[in-house]
Design an enzyme around this catalytic site. Sequence first.
Site, PDB file in Angstrom:
ATOM      1  N   SER A  61       4.865 -44.358  25.630  1.00 36.23           N
ATOM      2  CA  SER A  61       4.124 -45.488  26.182  1.00 36.23           C
ATOM      3  C   SER A  61       4.110 -45.339  27.690  1.00 36.23           C
ATOM      4  CB  SER A  61       4.830 -46.800  25.824  1.00 36.23           C
ATOM      5  OG  SER A  61       4.309 -47.854  26.592  1.00 36.23           O
ATOM      6  N   TYR A 102      13.041 -51.036  25.488  1.00 35.92           N
ATOM      7  CA  TYR A 102      11.860 -50.340  24.969  1.00 35.92           C
ATOM      8  C   TYR A 102      11.426 -49.234  25.934  1.00 35.92           C
ATOM      9  CZ  TYR A 102       6.926 -49.734  23.575  1.00 35.92           C
ATOM     10  OH  TYR A 102       5.719 -49.215  23.192  1.00 35.92           O
TER      11      TYR A 102
HETATM   12  N1  LIG Z   1       0.304 -51.328  20.642  1.00 34.14           N
HETATM   13  C1  LIG Z   1       0.337 -50.865  21.875  1.00 34.14           C
HETATM   14  O1  LIG Z   1      -0.365 -51.384  22.756  1.00 34.14           O
HETATM   15  C2  LIG Z   1       1.176 -49.678  22.217  1.00 34.14           C
HETATM   16  C3  LIG Z   1       1.149 -49.188  23.538  1.00 34.14           C
HETATM   17  C4  LIG Z   1       1.929 -48.084  23.852  1.00 34.14           C
HETATM   18  C5  LIG Z   1       2.693 -47.474  22.878  1.00 34.14           C
HETATM   19  N2  LIG Z   1       2.716 -47.968  21.611  1.00 34.14           N
HETATM   20  C6  LIG Z   1       3.536 -47.282  20.614  1.00 34.14           C
HETATM   21  O2  LIG Z   1       2.723 -46.897  19.509  1.00 34.14           O
HETATM   22  C7  LIG Z   1       3.481 -46.937  18.302  1.00 34.14           C
HETATM   23  C8  LIG Z   1       2.796 -47.823  17.274  1.00 34.14           C
HETATM   24  O3  LIG Z   1       2.660 -49.132  17.823  1.00 34.14           O
HETATM   25  P1  LIG Z   1       1.838 -50.267  17.080  1.00 34.14           P
HETATM   26  O4  LIG Z   1       1.415 -51.215  18.136  1.00 34.14           O
HETATM   27  O5  LIG Z   1       0.834 -49.657  16.199  1.00 34.14           O
HETATM   28  O6  LIG Z   1       3.009 -50.937  16.229  1.00 34.14           O
HETATM   29  P2  LIG Z   1       2.889 -51.845  14.898  1.00 34.14           P
HETATM   30  O7  LIG Z   1       4.035 -52.785  14.942  1.00 34.14           O
HETATM   31  O8  LIG Z   1       1.515 -52.405  14.793  1.00 34.14           O
HETATM   32  O9  LIG Z   1       3.107 -50.795  13.719  1.00 34.14           O
HETATM   33  C9  LIG Z   1       4.314 -50.079  13.631  1.00 34.14           C
HETATM   34  C10 LIG Z   1       4.461 -49.500  12.241  1.00 34.14           C
HETATM   35  O10 LIG Z   1       5.736 -48.828  12.192  1.00 34.14           O
HETATM   36  C11 LIG Z   1       6.407 -49.193  11.019  1.00 34.14           C
HETATM   37  N3  LIG Z   1       7.866 -49.095  11.228  1.00 34.14           N
HETATM   38  C12 LIG Z   1       8.642 -49.847  12.053  1.00 34.14           C
HETATM   39  N4  LIG Z   1       9.925 -49.480  11.935  1.00 34.14           N
HETATM   40  C13 LIG Z   1       9.971 -48.460  11.057  1.00 34.14           C
HETATM   41  C14 LIG Z   1      11.014 -47.666  10.523  1.00 34.14           C
HETATM   42  N5  LIG Z   1      12.295 -47.857  10.870  1.00 34.14           N
HETATM   43  N6  LIG Z   1      10.701 -46.693   9.630  1.00 34.14           N
HETATM   44  C15 LIG Z   1       9.418 -46.501   9.237  1.00 34.14           C
HETATM   45  N7  LIG Z   1       8.390 -47.251   9.684  1.00 34.14           N
HETATM   46  C16 LIG Z   1       8.659 -48.208  10.591  1.00 34.14           C
HETATM   47  C17 LIG Z   1       5.962 -50.626  10.725  1.00 34.14           C
HETATM   48  O11 LIG Z   1       6.149 -50.965   9.365  1.00 34.14           O
HETATM   49  C18 LIG Z   1       4.497 -50.562  11.127  1.00 34.14           C
HETATM   50  O12 LIG Z   1       3.668 -50.151  10.059  1.00 34.14           O
HETATM   51  C19 LIG Z   1       4.880 -47.424  18.682  1.00 34.14           C
HETATM   52  O13 LIG Z   1       5.720 -46.297  18.872  1.00 34.14           O
HETATM   53  C20 LIG Z   1       4.638 -48.138  19.998  1.00 34.14           C
HETATM   54  O14 LIG Z   1       5.772 -48.171  20.806  1.00 34.14           O
HETATM   55  C21 LIG Z   1       1.978 -49.072  21.267  1.00 34.14           C
END
Ligand SMILES: NC(=O)c1ccc[n+]([C@@H]2O[C@H](COP(=O)([O-])OP(=O)(O)OC[C@H]3O[C@@H](n4cnc5c(N)ncnc54)[C@H](O)[C@@H]3O)[C@@H](O)[C@H]2O)c1
Length: 272
Positions: free
Chosen positions: A152, A165
């Site tokens: 991120s 985080y």
């Molecule tokens: N959403 C954003 O704006 C954003 C920005 C930068 C980085 N990210 C990164 O992108 C990735 C996805 O983010 P998102 O927003 O889609 O999250 P989200 O919460 O929408 O989805 C995360 C998914 O991971 C699964 N998960 C969580 N813990 C788990 C575990 N222990 N084992 C297996 N599955 C697990 C959840 O069930 C879910 O389906 C993350 O690593 C997040 O840090 C997101």
Amino acid sequence: MDWLGLKGKTVIVTGGAMGIGGACIKGLAATGANVVVADMNEEAGTKAVEELKKDTAGNHTFIRVNVTDRNSVNEMVKSALKVTGRVDVLVNNAGINIPRLLVDPAGKEELTDEIWDKIVSVNQKGVFLCAQTVAREMIKTGDGGVIINMTSEAGMEGSEGQSAYSGTKAAVYTLTRAWAKELGRYKIRVVGIAPGILEATPLRSDEYERALAYTRGITVEKLREGYKKVSIPLKRNGKLSEVADLVCYLASERGSYITGTVVNITGGKTRV
Ligand SMILES: NC(=O)c1ccc[n+]([C@@H]2O[C@H](COP(=O)([O-])OP(=O)(O)OC[C@H]3O[C@@H](n4cnc5c(N)ncnc54)[C@H](O)[C@@H]3O)[C@@H](O)[C@H]2O)c1
């Protein structure tokens, strides 16, 4: 023309049931790849695979995994190998975020050992366990492979109310670089992706927004306004499909000389 050449390749996407992972599985399936949706959420993951099967022809499957647990990760990789016989790409995407202050004089939302350990175990240990287990298989086949780690922008810049985080995401930057150095000799590329502000995913839950607004001393409404006001040269938030497109490119041979680096996808924004 099949520009990406991902047809028939097997790609595991952790956290693939929804959010960014959900967009990635769609993008990858559309290229003709076989997609393994690996997630803790069985209901959403199974549904996501059903949708993929309706729209695309690949050999898609759901595997339940908890990325923090070595046995569960071993089982995930074994099951994936049973379905398609190989793993060409791992998208290390599963991640969580729980906003807390380092010190909260009001004693309400302070980082605890428990929350610290939880964030580190998913965002950092989970990335390690999945990368190690998949890389072992890639080395056995001798055909190389690609590991894409979702970090991120917060991992580079730090983020108010999200220090734990940010710290785990910073670790993913350097894990990416170090693993690229170790795995290059096996033709395995390791690349990071650092999104900035994207359209909302389930990660941005009511509880997440409540806690983040608290850590910043503002209301949830002000926090939401902030997503729009933030200085992004392209003047909009990123689409999940834009992250998926980048994943497809990096997973493909079109990105064959890219390793040991993290690609920002932030619309030009550089400060959190
Ligand atoms: N959403 C954003 O704006 C954003 C920005 C930068 C980085 N990210 C990164 O992108 C990735 C996805 O983010 P998102 O927003 O889609 O999250 P989200 O919460 O929408 O989805 C995360 C998914 O991971 C699964 N998960 C969580 N813990 C788990 C575990 N222990 N084992 C297996 N599955 C697990 C959840 O069930 C879910 O389906 C993350 O690593 C997040 O840090 C997101």
